[in-house]
Design a protein around this motif. Structure first.
Motif, short mmCIF file in Angstrom:
data_model
loop_
_atom_site.label_atom_id
_atom_site.label_comp_id
_atom_site.label_asym_id
_atom_site.label_seq_id
_atom_site.Cartn_x
_atom_site.Cartn_y
_atom_site.Cartn_z
N HIS A 195 0.85 -1.18 0.00
CA HIS A 195 0.00 0.00 0.00
C HIS A 195 0.89 1.24 0.00
O HIS A 195 1.81 1.34 0.80
N VAL A 196 0.59 2.16 -0.90
CA VAL A 196 1.27 3.45 -0.90
C VAL A 196 0.18 4.51 -0.88
O VAL A 196 -0.64 4.58 -1.79
N LEU A 197 0.16 5.27 0.20
CA LEU A 197 -0.79 6.37 0.33
C LEU A 197 -0.04 7.67 0.09
O LEU A 197 1.14 7.78 0.43
N ARG A 227 3.37 -2.63 4.11
CA ARG A 227 2.87 -3.95 3.72
C ARG A 227 3.23 -4.94 4.80
O ARG A 227 4.04 -4.66 5.68
N THR A 228 2.63 -6.13 4.70
CA THR A 228 3.01 -7.23 5.58
C THR A 228 4.26 -7.86 4.99
O THR A 228 4.23 -8.34 3.85
N PRO A 229 5.37 -7.85 5.73
CA PRO A 229 6.60 -8.46 5.21
C PRO A 229 6.45 -9.97 5.05
O PRO A 229 5.66 -10.61 5.77
N ASP A 230 7.20 -10.53 4.12
CA ASP A 230 7.20 -11.98 3.93
C ASP A 230 7.50 -12.67 5.24
O ASP A 230 8.37 -12.25 6.00
N LEU A 234 5.81 -0.31 8.29
CA LEU A 234 5.82 0.99 7.61
C LEU A 234 7.23 1.17 7.06
O LEU A 234 8.17 1.39 7.80
N PHE A 235 7.37 1.00 5.75
CA PHE A 235 8.69 1.04 5.12
C PHE A 235 9.17 2.47 4.85
O PHE A 235 10.35 2.77 4.99
N GLN A 236 8.28 3.32 4.40
CA GLN A 236 8.64 4.71 4.08
C GLN A 236 7.52 5.62 4.55
O GLN A 236 6.33 5.31 4.37
N PHE A 237 7.91 6.76 5.12
CA PHE A 237 6.94 7.77 5.53
C PHE A 237 7.66 9.10 5.41
O PHE A 237 8.62 9.35 6.14
N HIS A 238 7.24 9.92 4.48
CA HIS A 238 7.92 11.20 4.24
C HIS A 238 6.91 12.31 3.99
O HIS A 238 5.88 12.10 3.36
N VAL A 239 7.26 13.49 4.47
CA VAL A 239 6.48 14.70 4.23
C VAL A 239 7.45 15.74 3.68
O VAL A 239 8.61 15.81 4.11
N SER A 240 6.98 16.53 2.76
CA SER A 240 7.81 17.60 2.20
C SER A 240 8.34 18.46 3.34
O SER A 240 7.57 18.96 4.16
N ASP A 299 -8.13 -3.37 8.19
CA ASP A 299 -7.55 -4.62 7.70
C ASP A 299 -7.27 -5.63 8.81
O ASP A 299 -6.72 -6.70 8.55
N GLY A 300 -7.58 -5.29 10.06
CA GLY A 300 -7.35 -6.20 11.17
C GLY A 300 -5.91 -6.27 11.66
O GLY A 300 -5.52 -7.21 12.35
N VAL A 301 -5.11 -5.26 11.33
CA VAL A 301 -3.71 -5.23 11.77
C VAL A 301 -3.68 -4.97 13.28
O VAL A 301 -4.36 -4.06 13.78
N THR A 302 -2.90 -5.78 13.99
CA THR A 302 -2.78 -5.62 15.44
C THR A 302 -1.39 -5.13 15.86
O THR A 302 -1.20 -4.73 17.00
N ARG A 303 -0.43 -5.17 14.93
CA ARG A 303 0.92 -4.70 15.26
C ARG A 303 1.55 -4.09 14.02
O ARG A 303 1.55 -4.68 12.95
N ALA A 304 2.07 -2.89 14.19
CA ALA A 304 2.81 -2.22 13.12
C ALA A 304 4.21 -1.92 13.65
O ALA A 304 4.39 -1.68 14.84
N TYR A 305 5.19 -1.97 12.76
CA TYR A 305 6.54 -1.60 13.16
C TYR A 305 7.24 -0.88 12.04
O TYR A 305 6.81 -0.89 10.89
#
Length: 155
Positions: free
Chosen positions: A50-52, A67-70, A79-85, A108-114
């Motif tokens: 997902h890229v927002l 995304r969910t890593p393999d 969360l692989f990338q997060f950038h703001v101007s 999406d039922g995600v319970t843990r993000a890193y």
């Protein structure tokens, strides 16, 4: 406005990515030969990725890629990338984009993000802490990146 990125956004994503990341490298973002426009096109097209983007006045001013890593269960997302101007820091763009990520994760039922954040990027670390992320120490990049976690369900 927050929306899902499309392939036509790849050049803007690459430019924003490089501009934002250069801010925490004293000598500028290292050029390792990566074609960032192509890399962003691949991220947009990757299944289960997902890229927002945050768009203001017709321009992409923020991005989030996750995304969910393999090998991880579907309830875990990175969360692989997060950038703001950089010219829009501390104006709500990041908080709005982050809230959209969390909303999608909950749906999406995600319970843990890193995520892994560069150890020298104190500004980003403070932003994530304000959003509820907890520092877990050093991540997969050895001593250069801190691992942080978030429970989108509020656990």
């Amino acid at each position: 406005m927050i929306r899902t990125a499309v392939l036509a956004d790849a050049p803007a994503l690459a430019a924003l990515h490089l501009r934002a990341r250069a801010t925490y490298y004293p000598e500028g973002f290292p050029d390792d030969g990566t074609d960032w426009e192509q890399a962003w096109a691949e991220a947009i097209a990757r299944p289960r990725s997902h890229v927002l983007v945050s768009v203001r006045d017709g321009a992409v001013v923020g991005l989030a890629s996750f995304r969910t890593p393999d090998g991880e269960p579907k309830e875990v997302v990175k969360l692989f990338q997060f950038h703001v101007s950089p010219d829009l820091w501390r104006r709500g763009v990041g908080a709005e984009l982050h809230a959209a990520c969390v909303e999608e994760w909950r749906a999406d039922g995600v319970t843990r993000a890193y995520l892994d954040v560069h150890g020298d990027n104190k500004r980003a670390q403070a932003f994530y802490a304000r959003q509820g992320w907890a520092d877990e120490g050093y991540g997969e990049h050895g001593g250069s990146h801190l691992r942080m976690r978030l429970s989108p369900a509020g656990e």
